[in-house]
Design an enzyme around this catalytic site. Structure first.
Site: not given
Length: 643
Positions: A240, A282, A300, A500-501, A586
């Site tokens: 992240c 993030y 985050w 997601y990811h 992301h």
């Protein structure tokens, strides 16, 4: 036990798939150990306590090892599962491998390749459906390099109910590439290889904050090999993070689980940089016109709020705070507050050291990085609402053109949109022009978008109702944006949901690699794999591969802005472009941008000029493509642009 394991895999593929009844199948192998109960049929007996194992006595049978399944009739095969031995002994776990299919047992097509993780978990390889009677696994390495062995507790094949041959005029998705990690981030290196990483665990991220290590892999498209390495030397869990490619083309990774850290990959080694002034996760970052790197946001990780801008200087290898670059003007109105509202900014380095922020907030902003910094509004993105986990792509940097697509008002648990806008920027500090165009066919968040050499943009993956670690509303049909018509066309579906990811990046051969998704341990939405998309411009009308123009020579591959470059071709072409090497995590890829180049010709020698402004032609590594009159691109040449 085996049926329940297979059910998990079936649930994780985005199309109708079922486990094929193995009754009556034949299995042949290149080697087995006699007299021990390890004969080949043990891989099909439905008993996870028995195994097939290659010969180890009186001598070891050498790798590679081959397993061939004859299913006795043709099925629309779209996946394979491999269960390593379950007895606590890892000898023989398959590492590097190739999966091939055939209808006649003579002519074989590769549908998957890569490297499996060295553990006892069930391995799944979904791929695009294709008719087959025979399935063959070639084990090229033993996952732990313990010996020249191969073993299996169970092998199963999955099938779709129907099959339609994908038309090449909509592009083709290639063989699945298996990874020993779930890659939540990726960067294309200037040697053409793809650097991948997950977190402190290969398949999970939880509980490892401050672990000081990251599981990485490198995929080599030229050889098809995948290698894995645990990175500890920078003491940085790079899950992240903020991510950019610096002025030397090096992946520049900030924060994340280890929220203050900076790690730089030089092509061979990971180098620890100085800690940021503000801890972040993030956040987004952008390379500036002078080679510095700007970052902002990121609540985050490392505490919530006040994640204002700062900048890294390569000359001094230091970070400096920019109190004049507040994060507040770019916050979304997320229901979870600043923990989510300052995430994943859409940033573009621009002229005179400025940064344009196009989203995901509906408010757009300019940031300046001179002295203590500055901020000025750039207006609203038309009527587009906050669009968290949407995308922004600079598809024409010469004219300041940015495509924005999708996203949702909140980070998760709400409806995404299919909105599309063209944002045009000019001089720093001026209000951006925004034009609404026709929406995408599918609402998307957690998707990825990639600009191609011809200026078109592939939008791939995402889900219509974004929920982390869920594929429930996955959108499996990519769309292609055409800037000439400002419209979208659906293309052939992907084989694995990318939500997601996940990430997607342009490769130097003008194909697109899309991978990842999940990173949630034993969940059904882990996708430790990727696929490569060959766009329609690589095919003739009859479906055969198009002959590609070849760049024979380039006068210089390390140039300053404003430089004229002479390019020698093998045959006539009509246009050129530069596309900056990309990195993604992301749904954010702040590095990619395209510069169309207009050539002058003298026979098969062409001259193109790099834009004079380093805010347009950012310093760093670029792919130069040449395209013929049919739009077929060459394989690129790497050009380093200096400010």
């Amino acid at each position: 036990m085996w049926k329940s394991l297979a059910a998990v895999i079936v649930a994780s593929v985005p199309f109708v798939a079922s486990q094929i009844d193995r009754t009556g199948w034949n299995i042949t192998v290149d080697s087995f150990q006699t007299g021990t109960g390890n004969e080949a049929a043990k891989a099909l007996d439905g008993n996870t306590g028995t195994i097939w194992h290659t010969q180890w006595m009186p001598t070891n049978a050498a790798l590679p090892h081959t397993v061939t399944l004859d299913m006795k009739k043709v099925y629309n095969v779209n996946g394979l599962t491999y269960l390593p031995r379950q007895d606590g002994n890892s000898n023989g776990n398959i590492g590097q491998h190739s999966i091939q299919i055939s209808t006649d047992g003579t002519t074989w097509t590769e549908t998957a390749k890569g490297t499996y993780l060295d553990d006892s978990s069930l391995k799944s390889t979904p791929f695009t459906a294709i008719p087959a009677r025979y399935v063959r696994i070639i084990a090229q390495t033993e996952a732990g390099n313990r010996g020249p062995w191969t073993s299996a507790a169970e092998i199963d094949v999955l099938a779709a109910a129907t099959y339609t041959k994908p038309p090449t005029n909509l592009g083709i998705w290639g063989a699945t590439i298996d990874f020993p990690i779930v890659p939540a981030a990726a960067a294309v290196l200037t040697n053409g290889k793809v650097l991948l990483w997950s977190s402190w665990k290969p398949l999970d991220f939880g509980g490892g904050g401050g672990s000081g290590k990251t599981e990485t892999a490198i995929y080599d498209p030229a050889s098809g090999t995948v290698s894995r390495r645990t990175v500890t030397e920078t003491q940085h869990d790079m899950f992240c993070p903020g991510l950019s490619l610096d002025a030397s083309g090096r992946p520049f990774v900030t924060g994340g689980n280890d929220a203050a850290k900076l790690s730089i990959y030089d092509g061979s080694n990971w180098i620890a940089g100085p800690n940021m002034k503000i801890q972040r996760g993030y956040q987004s970052s952008a390379t500036l016109s002078d080679g510095r790197i700007f970052t902002i946001g990121g609540s985050w990780s490392g505490g919530e709020g006040n994640k204002n801008g700062e900048v890294w200087s390569p000359a001094s290898n230091t970070w400096s705070l920019l109190p004049g670059c507040p994060v507040a003007p770019m916050l979304t109105a997320d229901t979870r507050g600043v923990y989510r509202s300052d995430n994943h900014g859409w940033l573009f380095g621009w002229k005179s050291g400025s940064v344009f922020q196009a989203g995901p907030s509906k408010a757009m902003n300019w940031y300046t990085t001179v002295g203590t910094g500055g901020q000025k509004t750039a207006g609203l993105r038309g009527t587009d609402p906050d669009a968290m986990n949407g995308n922004a792509i600079m598809y024409d940097a010469v004219n300041g053109k940015i495509l924005t697509v999708g996203g949702a008002p909140n980070y998760q648990d709400n409806q995404a949109t299919g909105n599309a806008r063209i944002v045009t920027i000019g001089a720093p500090g001026t209000t951006a022009s925004v034009a609404a165009i026709g929406n995408m066919a599918y609402a998307r968040a957690f998707h990825n978008s990639v600009v191609m050499p011809d200026g078109k943009v592939l939008v791939v993956g995402g889900e219509s109702y974004p929920v982390p670690f869920s594929d429930n509303t996955a959108t499996n049909i990519p769309e292609l944006f055409n800037p000439a018509t400002s419209s979208f066309t659906s293309v052939n579906p992907i084989s694995v949901p990318r939500t997601y990811h996940s990430w997607a990046l342009l490769l130097p051969d003008a194909t697109i690699i899309s991978g990842g998704g999940g990173l949630c341990g034993a969940c059904a939405t882990n996708h430790p794999n990727a696929q490569i998309y060959s766009p329609a411009y690589l095919f003739n009308a009859d479906g055969t591969k198009a002959a590609r123009p070849v760049i024979n020579s380039v006068s210089s591959t390390n140039v300053a802005v404003g430089t004229k470059i002479t390019v020698g071709m093998n045959r006539a072409v009509t246009s050129f472009s530069l596309v900056r090497y990309g990195s993604g995590t992301h749904s954010v890829n702040t590095d990619q941008r395209r510069i169309p180049l207009t050539p002058t010709a003298s026979g098969l020698t062409y001259t193109v000029t790099i834009p004079t402004d380093p805010g347009v032609a950012l310093p760093g590594s670029w792919m130069m493509f040449a395209m013929d009159s049919a739009g077929v691109p060459s394989v690129s040449k790497t050009i380093i642009v200096r400010a």
